[in-house]
Design an enzyme around this catalytic site. Structure first.
Site, PDB file in Angstrom:
ATOM      1  N   LYS A   9     178.654  27.990  36.340  1.00 50.45           N
ATOM      2  CA  LYS A   9     178.917  26.687  35.735  1.00 50.45           C
ATOM      3  C   LYS A   9     179.109  26.819  34.216  1.00 50.45           C
ATOM      4  O   LYS A   9     178.812  27.880  33.630  1.00 50.45           O
ATOM      5  CB  LYS A   9     177.768  25.734  36.072  1.00 50.45           C
ATOM      6  CG  LYS A   9     177.709  25.367  37.564  1.00 50.45           C
ATOM      7  CD  LYS A   9     176.509  24.487  37.873  1.00 50.45           C
ATOM      8  CE  LYS A   9     176.500  24.046  39.343  1.00 50.45           C
ATOM      9  NZ  LYS A   9     175.293  23.266  39.674  1.00 50.45           N
ATOM     10  N   TYR A  49     182.662  17.825  44.518  1.00 56.54           N
ATOM     11  CA  TYR A  49     181.367  17.140  44.638  1.00 56.54           C
ATOM     12  C   TYR A  49     181.501  15.779  45.334  1.00 56.54           C
ATOM     13  O   TYR A  49     180.671  14.890  45.105  1.00 56.54           O
ATOM     14  CB  TYR A  49     180.717  16.989  43.255  1.00 56.54           C
ATOM     15  CG  TYR A  49     180.055  18.257  42.752  1.00 56.54           C
ATOM     16  CD1 TYR A  49     179.041  18.897  43.482  1.00 56.54           C
ATOM     17  CD2 TYR A  49     180.439  18.835  41.541  1.00 56.54           C
ATOM     18  CE1 TYR A  49     178.435  20.061  43.017  1.00 56.54           C
ATOM     19  CE2 TYR A  49     179.828  20.006  41.068  1.00 56.54           C
ATOM     20  CZ  TYR A  49     178.827  20.602  41.820  1.00 56.54           C
ATOM     21  OH  TYR A  49     178.216  21.757  41.359  1.00 56.54           O
ATOM     22  N   PHE A  57     173.152  10.660  39.666  1.00 56.42           N
ATOM     23  CA  PHE A  57     173.455  11.775  38.761  1.00 56.42           C
ATOM     24  C   PHE A  57     174.932  12.162  38.780  1.00 56.42           C
ATOM     25  O   PHE A  57     175.338  13.075  38.054  1.00 56.42           O
ATOM     26  CB  PHE A  57     172.592  12.986  39.103  1.00 56.42           C
ATOM     27  CG  PHE A  57     172.749  13.496  40.527  1.00 56.42           C
ATOM     28  CD1 PHE A  57     173.770  14.374  40.858  1.00 56.42           C
ATOM     29  CD2 PHE A  57     171.882  13.094  41.534  1.00 56.42           C
ATOM     30  CE1 PHE A  57     173.924  14.843  42.157  1.00 56.42           C
ATOM     31  CE2 PHE A  57     172.021  13.558  42.841  1.00 56.42           C
ATOM     32  CZ  PHE A  57     173.053  14.433  43.153  1.00 56.42           C
ATOM     33  N   ARG A 102     168.344  30.788  38.809  1.00 53.16           N
ATOM     34  CA  ARG A 102     167.958  29.484  38.248  1.00 53.16           C
ATOM     35  C   ARG A 102     166.548  29.527  37.667  1.00 53.16           C
ATOM     36  O   ARG A 102     166.260  28.853  36.678  1.00 53.16           O
ATOM     37  CB  ARG A 102     168.116  28.396  39.312  1.00 53.16           C
ATOM     38  CG  ARG A 102     169.592  28.038  39.552  1.00 53.16           C
ATOM     39  CD  ARG A 102     169.780  27.231  40.803  1.00 53.16           C
ATOM     40  NE  ARG A 102     171.118  26.627  40.890  1.00 53.16           N
ATOM     41  CZ  ARG A 102     171.559  25.969  41.957  1.00 53.16           C
ATOM     42  NH1 ARG A 102     170.780  25.813  43.017  1.00 53.16           N
ATOM     43  NH2 ARG A 102     172.771  25.447  41.959  1.00 53.16           N
ATOM     44  N   ASN A 112     171.814  24.047  35.744  1.00 51.32           N
ATOM     45  CA  ASN A 112     171.266  25.053  36.666  1.00 51.32           C
ATOM     46  C   ASN A 112     172.217  26.211  36.955  1.00 51.32           C
ATOM     47  O   ASN A 112     172.054  26.930  37.936  1.00 51.32           O
ATOM     48  CB  ASN A 112     170.726  24.389  37.944  1.00 51.32           C
ATOM     49  CG  ASN A 112     171.800  23.699  38.748  1.00 51.32           C
ATOM     50  OD1 ASN A 112     172.975  23.720  38.371  1.00 51.32           O
ATOM     51  ND2 ASN A 112     171.420  23.093  39.859  1.00 51.32           N
ATOM     52  N   HIS A 115     176.782  27.532  41.133  1.00 54.73           N
ATOM     53  CA  HIS A 115     176.963  26.841  42.410  1.00 54.73           C
ATOM     54  C   HIS A 115     177.080  27.895  43.498  1.00 54.73           C
ATOM     55  O   HIS A 115     177.685  28.940  43.281  1.00 54.73           O
ATOM     56  CB  HIS A 115     178.238  25.987  42.414  1.00 54.73           C
ATOM     57  CG  HIS A 115     178.589  25.504  43.800  1.00 54.73           C
ATOM     58  ND1 HIS A 115     178.027  24.366  44.338  1.00 54.73           N
ATOM     59  CD2 HIS A 115     179.380  26.031  44.771  1.00 54.73           C
ATOM     60  CE1 HIS A 115     178.481  24.210  45.585  1.00 54.73           C
ATOM     61  NE2 HIS A 115     179.298  25.212  45.865  1.00 54.73           N
ATOM     62  N   GLU A 126     184.964  24.863  50.967  1.00 58.97           N
ATOM     63  CA  GLU A 126     184.990  25.063  49.513  1.00 58.97           C
ATOM     64  C   GLU A 126     185.928  26.205  49.126  1.00 58.97           C
ATOM     65  O   GLU A 126     186.662  26.102  48.138  1.00 58.97           O
ATOM     66  CB  GLU A 126     183.566  25.332  49.000  1.00 58.97           C
ATOM     67  CG  GLU A 126     182.681  24.091  49.090  1.00 58.97           C
ATOM     68  CD  GLU A 126     181.236  24.329  48.667  1.00 58.97           C
ATOM     69  OE1 GLU A 126     180.443  23.373  48.741  1.00 58.97           O
ATOM     70  OE2 GLU A 126     180.894  25.456  48.267  1.00 58.97           O
TER      71      GLU A 126
HETATM   72  P1  DAT Z   1     172.962  22.715  44.839  1.00 60.18           P
HETATM   73  O1  DAT Z   1     173.761  22.928  43.589  1.00 60.18           O
HETATM   74  O2  DAT Z   1     171.683  23.508  44.823  1.00 60.18           O
HETATM   75  O3  DAT Z   1     173.755  22.925  46.101  1.00 60.18           O
HETATM   76  P2  DAT Z   1     173.180  19.862  45.400  1.00 60.18           P
HETATM   77  O4  DAT Z   1     174.395  20.181  46.198  1.00 60.18           O
HETATM   78  O5  DAT Z   1     172.127  19.037  46.047  1.00 60.18           O
HETATM   79  O6  DAT Z   1     172.481  21.180  44.838  1.00 60.18           O
HETATM   80  O7  DAT Z   1     173.609  19.082  44.060  1.00 60.18           O
HETATM   81  C1  DAT Z   1     174.742  19.531  43.319  1.00 60.18           C
HETATM   82  C2  DAT Z   1     174.384  19.546  41.862  1.00 60.18           C
HETATM   83  O8  DAT Z   1     174.101  18.211  41.441  1.00 60.18           O
HETATM   84  C3  DAT Z   1     173.122  20.330  41.523  1.00 60.18           C
HETATM   85  O9  DAT Z   1     173.387  21.705  41.318  1.00 60.18           O
HETATM   86  C4  DAT Z   1     172.646  19.664  40.290  1.00 60.18           C
HETATM   87  C5  DAT Z   1     173.033  18.203  40.503  1.00 60.18           C
HETATM   88  N1  DAT Z   1     171.922  17.432  41.079  1.00 60.18           N
HETATM   89  C6  DAT Z   1     171.501  17.414  42.358  1.00 60.18           C
HETATM   90  N2  DAT Z   1     170.452  16.614  42.542  1.00 60.18           N
HETATM   91  C7  DAT Z   1     170.195  16.085  41.318  1.00 60.18           C
HETATM   92  C8  DAT Z   1     169.214  15.170  40.811  1.00 60.18           C
HETATM   93  N3  DAT Z   1     168.296  14.627  41.614  1.00 60.18           N
HETATM   94  N4  DAT Z   1     169.261  14.878  39.484  1.00 60.18           N
HETATM   95  C9  DAT Z   1     170.174  15.405  38.660  1.00 60.18           C
HETATM   96  N5  DAT Z   1     171.128  16.283  39.080  1.00 60.18           N
HETATM   97  C10 DAT Z   1     171.122  16.609  40.379  1.00 60.18           C
HETATM   98 MG    MG Z   2     175.249  21.875  46.992  1.00 53.34          MG
END
Ligand code: DAT
Ligand code: MG
Length: 149
Positions: A9, A49, A57, A102, A112, A115, A126
């Site tokens: 990222k 996304y 968020f 992370r 974080n 991805h 993807e």
């Molecule tokens: P990951 O990246 O571990 O697959 P995810 O798909 O649930 O996680 O979410 C995508 C991204 O969105 C994640 O890397 C960071 C952001 N994100 C997820 N949940 C969040 C939250 N509760 N608050 C803020 N950002 C969040």
């Molecule tokens: Mg994810």
């Protein structure tokens, strides 16, 4: 061979961690199949996304992902999806296992660093979104038999 989509990222790119991420995935035994350094557009970020649209968020997530270039890659190997998720660590860096990317480099969920696809099915979708079929390299390494059983 199982494949998964990874991208470093914007924070990881800005902090000079592309090499660190690649080194960890190579060291794990995974094999690189494609790579592309790119600036993501808002529309493309929205497609990637899409599942998070409407969440509190979401807007900040999109702004973050388009704030600087990303390094997108396809990695392959036995259990690649699960192995790469483990190497990245839990979404929230303070919950990520020590030794994961992370954990070792992050503090906040909104920064974080990486991805990684979360299932084989999502990985396929993807990879198809991020890469054209011709951008994927099919190859073998002489060490493959010492990594893949
Ligand atoms: P990951 O990246 O571990 O697959 P995810 O798909 O649930 O996680 O979410 C995508 C991204 O969105 C994640 O890397 C960071 C952001 N994100 C997820 N949940 C969040 C939250 N509760 N608050 C803020 N950002 C969040
Ligand atoms: Mg994810």
């Amino acid at each position: 061979m199982e494949q998964t989509l990874v991208f470093v990222k914007p924070d990881g790119v800005q902090r000079g961690l592309i090499g660190e991420v690649i080194a960890r995935l190579e060291r794990r035994g995974l094999r690189l199949a494609a790579a592309k350094f790119m600036q993501v557009t808002e529309e493309f970020a929205g497609q990637h996304y899409a599942i998070h649209q409407g969440k509190p968020f979401y807007d900040k997530l999109i702004a973050y992902i388009i704030s600087a270039p990303v390094m997108a890659m396809v990695w392959e190997g036995s259990n690649a999806v699960e192995a790469v998720r483990q190497t990245m660590g839990a979404t929230r860096p303070t919950e990520a296992a020590p030794g994961s990317i992370r954990h070792d480099f992050g503090l906040e969920i909104g920064r974080n660093l990486t991805h990684a696809s979360d299932s084989v099915e999502n990985a396929k979708q993807e990879i198809a979104l991020w890469f054209k079929p011709g951008e994927l390299v099919s190859w073998q390494r002489s060490i493959d038999e010492w990594v893949f059983e």
